[in-house]
Design a protein around this motif. Sequence first.
Motif, PDB file in Angstrom:
ATOM      1  N   HIS A 142      -6.862  -1.240 -10.667  1.00 27.52           N
ATOM      2  CA  HIS A 142      -5.963  -0.570 -10.459  1.00 27.52           C
ATOM      3  C   HIS A 142      -4.494  -0.517 -10.529  1.00 27.52           C
ATOM      4  O   HIS A 142      -3.772   0.419 -10.382  1.00 27.52           O
ATOM      5  CB  HIS A 142      -6.817  -0.166  -8.654  1.00 27.52           C
ATOM      6  CG  HIS A 142      -5.775   1.096  -8.635  1.00 27.52           C
ATOM      7  ND1 HIS A 142      -5.663   1.982  -8.247  1.00 27.52           N
ATOM      8  CD2 HIS A 142      -5.245   0.800  -7.025  1.00 27.52           C
ATOM      9  CE1 HIS A 142      -4.638   2.953  -7.475  1.00 27.52           C
ATOM     10  NE2 HIS A 142      -4.570   2.091  -6.502  1.00 27.52           N
TER      11      HIS A 142
ATOM     12  N   ASN B  69      -9.838   4.732  -5.294  1.00 29.35           N
ATOM     13  CA  ASN B  69      -9.242   3.314  -5.862  1.00 29.35           C
ATOM     14  C   ASN B  69      -7.850   2.578  -5.263  1.00 29.35           C
ATOM     15  O   ASN B  69      -8.001   1.203  -4.457  1.00 29.35           O
ATOM     16  CB  ASN B  69      -8.367   2.847  -7.360  1.00 29.35           C
ATOM     17  CG  ASN B  69     -10.118   2.987  -8.363  1.00 29.35           C
ATOM     18  OD1 ASN B  69     -11.058   2.877  -8.303  1.00 29.35           O
ATOM     19  ND2 ASN B  69      -9.469   3.998  -9.866  1.00 29.35           N
ATOM     20  N   GLU B  70      -7.424   3.163  -4.790  1.00 29.63           N
ATOM     21  CA  GLU B  70      -6.944   3.173  -3.469  1.00 29.63           C
ATOM     22  C   GLU B  70      -7.206   2.820  -2.407  1.00 29.63           C
ATOM     23  O   GLU B  70      -6.624   1.365  -1.752  1.00 29.63           O
ATOM     24  CB  GLU B  70      -5.094   4.276  -3.389  1.00 29.63           C
ATOM     25  CG  GLU B  70      -4.241   3.601  -2.134  1.00 29.63           C
ATOM     26  CD  GLU B  70      -3.441   2.788  -2.397  1.00 29.63           C
ATOM     27  OE1 GLU B  70      -3.103   1.799  -1.680  1.00 29.63           O
ATOM     28  OE2 GLU B  70      -3.313   2.338  -4.050  1.00 29.63           O
TER      29      GLU B  70
ATOM     30  N   THR C 181      -8.623  -0.522  -2.729  1.00 31.80           N
ATOM     31  CA  THR C 181      -7.567  -1.844  -3.407  1.00 31.80           C
ATOM     32  C   THR C 181      -6.786  -1.959  -1.711  1.00 31.80           C
ATOM     33  O   THR C 181      -7.415  -3.140  -1.435  1.00 31.80           O
ATOM     34  CB  THR C 181      -6.916  -1.253  -3.897  1.00 31.80           C
ATOM     35  OG1 THR C 181      -6.997  -1.000  -5.332  1.00 31.80           O
ATOM     36  CG2 THR C 181      -5.676  -2.535  -4.183  1.00 31.80           C
ATOM     37  N   THR C 182      -6.991  -0.801  -0.910  1.00 32.57           N
ATOM     38  CA  THR C 182      -6.157  -1.504   0.561  1.00 32.57           C
ATOM     39  C   THR C 182      -7.219  -2.024   0.936  1.00 32.57           C
ATOM     40  O   THR C 182      -7.030  -3.463   2.234  1.00 32.57           O
ATOM     41  CB  THR C 182      -5.902  -0.034   0.803  1.00 32.57           C
ATOM     42  OG1 THR C 182      -5.228   0.844   0.325  1.00 32.57           O
ATOM     43  CG2 THR C 182      -5.416  -0.612   2.627  1.00 32.57           C
TER      44      THR C 182
ATOM     45  N   ARG D 290       1.942   1.897  -3.689  1.00 34.70           N
ATOM     46  CA  ARG D 290       1.140   1.655  -4.306  1.00 34.70           C
ATOM     47  C   ARG D 290       0.755   3.837  -4.291  1.00 34.70           C
ATOM     48  O   ARG D 290       0.675   4.821  -4.745  1.00 34.70           O
ATOM     49  CB  ARG D 290       0.026   1.513  -3.761  1.00 34.70           C
ATOM     50  CG  ARG D 290       0.385  -0.059  -5.164  1.00 34.70           C
ATOM     51  CD  ARG D 290      -1.519  -0.390  -5.095  1.00 34.70           C
ATOM     52  NE  ARG D 290      -1.962  -0.851  -3.804  1.00 34.70           N
ATOM     53  CZ  ARG D 290      -2.121  -1.040  -2.923  1.00 34.70           C
ATOM     54  NH1 ARG D 290      -1.481  -2.454  -2.725  1.00 34.70           N
ATOM     55  NH2 ARG D 290      -3.046  -1.555  -2.106  1.00 34.70           N
ATOM     56  N   GLY D 291       0.853   4.007  -3.060  1.00 35.52           N
ATOM     57  CA  GLY D 291       0.691   5.506  -2.589  1.00 35.52           C
ATOM     58  C   GLY D 291       1.966   6.199  -3.074  1.00 35.52           C
ATOM     59  O   GLY D 291       1.639   7.499  -3.382  1.00 35.52           O
TER      60      GLY D 291
ATOM     61  N   CYS E 261       0.957   6.452  -6.780  1.00 36.44           N
ATOM     62  CA  CYS E 261      -0.062   7.468  -7.389  1.00 36.44           C
ATOM     63  C   CYS E 261       0.188   8.897  -7.211  1.00 36.44           C
ATOM     64  O   CYS E 261       0.181   9.906  -7.944  1.00 36.44           O
ATOM     65  CB  CYS E 261      -1.113   7.046  -6.316  1.00 36.44           C
ATOM     66  SG  CYS E 261      -2.218   5.842  -6.299  1.00 36.44           S
TER      67      CYS E 261
ATOM     68  N   SER F  76       0.765  -1.196  -0.052  1.00 32.07           N
ATOM     69  CA  SER F  76      -0.260  -0.223  -0.058  1.00 32.07           C
ATOM     70  C   SER F  76       0.843   1.281   0.230  1.00 32.07           C
ATOM     71  O   SER F  76       0.426   2.109  -0.682  1.00 32.07           O
ATOM     72  CB  SER F  76      -0.647  -0.342   1.297  1.00 32.07           C
ATOM     73  OG  SER F  76      -1.794   1.240   1.368  1.00 32.07           O
TER      74      SER F  76
END
Length: 505
Positions: free
Chosen positions: A475, A457-458, A461-462, A373-374, A377, A370
């Motif tokens: 995502h 979306n994040e 997903t988390t 991915r952050g 983003c 996570s």
Amino acid sequence: MPPARRKPKRNKGAGKLNNARHEVGVDTPEPTAGSPSGIHHLEPEDGELFEHPPTDIGPNPMNRRLALRNMDEMIDSVKRQGVHTPGAAMHTELFMEQYPEWADQVLYPERTYILGPGHRRHAAALAAGKPMLLILRDQWAKDRTVEENLISENNDRDDLSPIEQALQLDLLRKRGMTGEQIAERSGYGNRGTVSKFLSLLVLPQEIQTEIHERRMSHSDGYTLATIRDSDKSNDTAAAHELQLQAYGWMRDEGITADAAKSRLKVQATVFPTRNKKIEKPTKPQRDEGGNQQRAADVSHEKHGTNAAEDPIQPDQDGSAAGTDTSIPHQSTGEGDSQERQRQERASGTGVDEREKQTERDQVTAAEEASQRRGLACRLLLAQERYASAPDLSVMLINAVLNQLEWQDAAALAHSWLRELGKGPSTERPSMYFVEVAASEDATLKRRAAFAIALAANELHTTRQDPHWDDRARAHLQFLITNKAVAYEPTEHEQELLGLVSSEAQ
């Protein structure tokens, strides 16, 4: 009594040599190399146009050309028409006197003249056996402005590579000039343009060669030159290693320089020592008698010879979770440890602990994914081009139609945008987006909308982890395929995507 013959006219840059020859009774339109035409028996004055044998003209050591390109066409043209565009030259002796630091690098100190601009024309004249057309520029040497005049002459020429232009500009930097002074003297526009050229010279030689041979653009080279090591330097061995790694991705995968740089940033920020696969607990094994072996014994047998390469992952409280620090088969002074171990196995305590450790490993892997991915983003939001219109529409639809996500998504998007310094400085997310909506900045509005869509979306997903649905997979797929980030999924994410198989539990 016949009238006296008129004194030859001096032609200061007009180039009308044939008329002057005719007036003085000298008509040799094609003088042979090595013998100047009649008008040029007189010593030329500074600023005057004249012809001279190319064999008596030497190259300038300040010329930073690494190669003379496309010469065949120029030689053919000179053979047919002669050199019709003049070069510039100075007296060699004067040049060496005014530039003593370059004197040792003058190849032909015995020749009368040394070139300023015009090295390709000089080479073509030599090959074609034609005289060289020149303008005398001794004043350049007297004023010590030869470097900037070389640059000013060449900066718009297509045959000069970005590396050659950078080397030419570097001559002025070595004289102690600032970026503004170099830009003013060389005609390169502004300090930023000069800086981008000079930055190419910090790159590893392999990348410089790619740029010089035009297999990499100047802009991509500049992007790679902005990659720095942990000490914020871009010209050290560590920085060169990172630059070459990014170049390798560009070459092998066809991604852009910006995407390669972003990938390095993701890699260094979240996983400074590169991605490390999180080992899944091994399924308990049974001995010949059907009894379970302790998981710690199996793990010790597997990793005991390579402990330094696979360090124990710390638990969230900082301790090394799931480890047994007691020495097997040895009493602790509080009773028989072997008997306690048998009791634990009988009561199922050991199995529960292994299950808890498995859950902790999964949580750790999900949190690391996570975070990564952050960052991806945020890197996307830092770009000026975010997503194609269809992609953005689908993402926004998901965010808008799931109203319960809006508040949390807006808060996360707000934190990302504030971190990047985009938009107003308002601290409350709701007021921030109200101000963005009321602004006339269309780019900011699109960036803010994209941030909310990404954040929604994040968060989805988390929350779905480890049971991803189609939206969560889409995502991650978007981050992986976007060239601005070129995201590399972790082992945990690869398992959830079905790219690798999980180990047996």
